[in-house]
Scaffold this motif. Structure first.
Motif, PDB file in Angstrom:
ATOM      1  N   MET A   1       0.859  -1.173   0.000  1.00  0.00           N
ATOM      2  CA  MET A   1       0.000   0.000   0.000  1.00  0.00           C
ATOM      3  C   MET A   1       0.903   1.233   0.000  1.00  0.00           C
ATOM      4  SD  MET A   1      -2.776   0.867   2.926  1.00  0.00           S
ATOM      5  CE  MET A   1      -3.907   2.175   2.674  1.00  0.00           C
ATOM      6  N   TYR A   2       0.568   2.170  -0.863  1.00  0.00           N
ATOM      7  CA  TYR A   2       1.370   3.386  -0.957  1.00  0.00           C
ATOM      8  C   TYR A   2       0.510   4.536  -1.464  1.00  0.00           C
ATOM      9  CZ  TYR A   2       1.477   3.001  -6.031  1.00  0.00           C
ATOM     10  OH  TYR A   2       1.104   2.939  -7.352  1.00  0.00           O
ATOM     11  N   TYR A   3       1.045   5.739  -1.289  1.00  0.00           N
ATOM     12  CA  TYR A   3       0.465   6.935  -1.876  1.00  0.00           C
ATOM     13  C   TYR A   3       1.594   7.714  -2.526  1.00  0.00           C
ATOM     14  CZ  TYR A   3      -3.872   5.855   0.421  1.00  0.00           C
ATOM     15  OH  TYR A   3      -5.011   5.208   0.802  1.00  0.00           O
ATOM     16  N   THR A   4       1.237   8.548  -3.460  1.00  0.00           N
ATOM     17  CA  THR A   4       2.233   9.333  -4.186  1.00  0.00           C
ATOM     18  C   THR A   4       2.273  10.751  -3.624  1.00  0.00           C
ATOM     19  OG1 THR A   4       1.853   8.018  -6.166  1.00  0.00           O
ATOM     20  CG2 THR A   4       2.935  10.143  -6.468  1.00  0.00           C
ATOM     21  N   ALA A   5       3.491  11.182  -3.293  1.00  0.00           N
ATOM     22  CA  ALA A   5       3.709  12.538  -2.791  1.00  0.00           C
ATOM     23  C   ALA A   5       4.232  13.414  -3.927  1.00  0.00           C
ATOM     24  CB  ALA A   5       4.726  12.517  -1.655  1.00  0.00           C
ATOM     25  N   LYS A   6       3.749  14.635  -3.971  1.00  0.00           N
ATOM     26  CA  LYS A   6       4.255  15.608  -4.947  1.00  0.00           C
ATOM     27  C   LYS A   6       5.176  16.562  -4.208  1.00  0.00           C
ATOM     28  CE  LYS A   6       3.003  18.960  -8.477  1.00  0.00           C
ATOM     29  NZ  LYS A   6       4.157  18.586  -9.235  1.00  0.00           N
ATOM     30  N   LEU A   7       6.445  16.550  -4.606  1.00  0.00           N
ATOM     31  CA  LEU A   7       7.428  17.450  -4.009  1.00  0.00           C
ATOM     32  C   LEU A   7       7.687  18.600  -4.970  1.00  0.00           C
ATOM     33  CD1 LEU A   7       7.856  14.749  -2.421  1.00  0.00           C
ATOM     34  CD2 LEU A   7      10.196  15.530  -2.082  1.00  0.00           C
ATOM     35  N   THR A   8       7.603  19.805  -4.427  1.00  0.00           N
ATOM     36  CA  THR A   8       7.824  21.007  -5.227  1.00  0.00           C
ATOM     37  C   THR A   8       8.986  21.780  -4.624  1.00  0.00           C
ATOM     38  OG1 THR A   8       5.452  21.108  -5.687  1.00  0.00           O
ATOM     39  CG2 THR A   8       6.738  23.107  -6.120  1.00  0.00           C
ATOM     40  N   PHE A  19      -0.064  15.518  -1.165  1.00  0.00           N
ATOM     41  CA  PHE A  19      -0.490  14.203  -1.642  1.00  0.00           C
ATOM     42  C   PHE A  19      -1.757  14.400  -2.469  1.00  0.00           C
ATOM     43  CE2 PHE A  19       2.285  13.059   1.750  1.00  0.00           C
ATOM     44  CZ  PHE A  19       2.791  11.800   1.408  1.00  0.00           C
ATOM     45  N   PRO A  20      -1.669  14.224  -3.775  1.00  0.00           N
ATOM     46  CA  PRO A  20      -2.844  14.435  -4.626  1.00  0.00           C
ATOM     47  C   PRO A  20      -4.049  13.577  -4.241  1.00  0.00           C
ATOM     48  CG  PRO A  20      -0.860  14.237  -5.960  1.00  0.00           C
ATOM     49  CD  PRO A  20      -0.468  13.906  -4.553  1.00  0.00           C
ATOM     50  N   PRO A  57      -8.808   6.090   0.563  1.00  0.00           N
ATOM     51  CA  PRO A  57      -8.773   6.618  -0.801  1.00  0.00           C
ATOM     52  C   PRO A  57      -7.813   5.806  -1.662  1.00  0.00           C
ATOM     53  CG  PRO A  57      -7.649   8.104   0.708  1.00  0.00           C
ATOM     54  CD  PRO A  57      -8.246   7.018   1.534  1.00  0.00           C
ATOM     55  N   GLU A  58      -8.199   5.638  -2.895  1.00  0.00           N
ATOM     56  CA  GLU A  58      -7.352   4.926  -3.845  1.00  0.00           C
ATOM     57  C   GLU A  58      -6.224   5.850  -4.292  1.00  0.00           C
ATOM     58  OE1 GLU A  58      -7.784   3.137  -8.350  1.00  0.00           O
ATOM     59  OE2 GLU A  58      -9.584   3.440  -7.150  1.00  0.00           O
ATOM     60  N   CYS A  59      -5.042   5.284  -4.450  1.00  0.00           N
ATOM     61  CA  CYS A  59      -3.928   6.067  -4.993  1.00  0.00           C
ATOM     62  C   CYS A  59      -4.033   6.016  -6.512  1.00  0.00           C
ATOM     63  CB  CYS A  59      -2.583   5.506  -4.532  1.00  0.00           C
ATOM     64  SG  CYS A  59      -1.203   6.478  -5.162  1.00  0.00           S
ATOM     65  N   TYR A  70       6.713  11.101  -5.957  1.00  0.00           N
ATOM     66  CA  TYR A  70       7.453  10.038  -5.279  1.00  0.00           C
ATOM     67  C   TYR A  70       6.505   9.061  -4.596  1.00  0.00           C
ATOM     68  CZ  TYR A  70      11.653  12.826  -5.940  1.00  0.00           C
ATOM     69  OH  TYR A  70      12.695  13.533  -6.490  1.00  0.00           O
ATOM     70  N   ARG A  71       6.809   7.784  -4.758  1.00  0.00           N
ATOM     71  CA  ARG A  71       6.037   6.728  -4.087  1.00  0.00           C
ATOM     72  C   ARG A  71       6.458   6.691  -2.615  1.00  0.00           C
ATOM     73  NH1 ARG A  71       4.563   0.789  -5.599  1.00  0.00           N
ATOM     74  NH2 ARG A  71       4.520  -0.147  -3.518  1.00  0.00           N
ATOM     75  N   ILE A  72       5.457   6.782  -1.720  1.00  0.00           N
ATOM     76  CA  ILE A  72       5.708   6.704  -0.286  1.00  0.00           C
ATOM     77  C   ILE A  72       4.932   5.485   0.240  1.00  0.00           C
ATOM     78  CG2 ILE A  72       5.593   7.907   1.929  1.00  0.00           C
ATOM     79  CD1 ILE A  72       7.339   9.380  -0.121  1.00  0.00           C
TER      80      ILE A  72
END
Length: 138
Positions: A1-8, A19-20, A57-59, A70-72
């Motif tokens: 299980m993971y979520y994607t982080a957006k790094l700016t 996290f979108p 929530p679904e990633c 990035y996958r977290i």
């Protein structure tokens, strides 16, 4: 299980993290490494606090480091506890506990990330909810 982080990357240095697919989950870090570590902490705190028994929530956002995505990974113990709570849904813990022949307090410990559940216990939990257990290695 993971979520994607957006790094700016920020103009004045450091990184902001969002996290979108996890509403309200934000953090920051001075370096890329710190931002990723903070992303993991923020994600897990958000999951523990917000999704207690609610559907997770679904990633939908795919990781792509070139685009700052990035996958977290969620700690496996936390992922199991969250999935048990999500499987229970809005059914009261006391109802599931009764179906399993245990006290509500004993059942509550099963939804704790520190529970260290056996596959046998996970199967028993699933059956008490009228569900089946599936295990995957990805």
């Amino acid at each position: 299980m993971y979520y994607t982080a957006k790094l700016t990357k920020e103009k004045d240095g450091g990184y902001s993290v969002s996290f979108p697919d996890l509403d309200g989950c934000f953090t920051q870090g001075d370096t890329l490494e710190e931002a990723l570590a903070m992303a993991n902490e923020a994600m897990e705190l958000t999951l523990e606090d917000v999704f207690d028994g609610d559907p997770l929530p679904e990633c939908k956002t795919k990781a792509n480091e070139k685009k700052g995505l990035y996958r977290i990974d969620v700690d496996p113990e936390l992922a199991i506890a969250l999935q048990v709570a999500a499987a229970r849904g809005k059914v009261p813990q006391a109802t599931v506990a009764r179906e399993m022949g245990m006290t509500k307090q004993a059942y509550q410990r099963l939804e704790d990330p520190k529970a260290n559940l056996s596959v046998k216990m996970l199967k028993r939990i699933a059956e008490s909810m009228g569900k089946r257990l599936e295990v995957q290695f990805v």
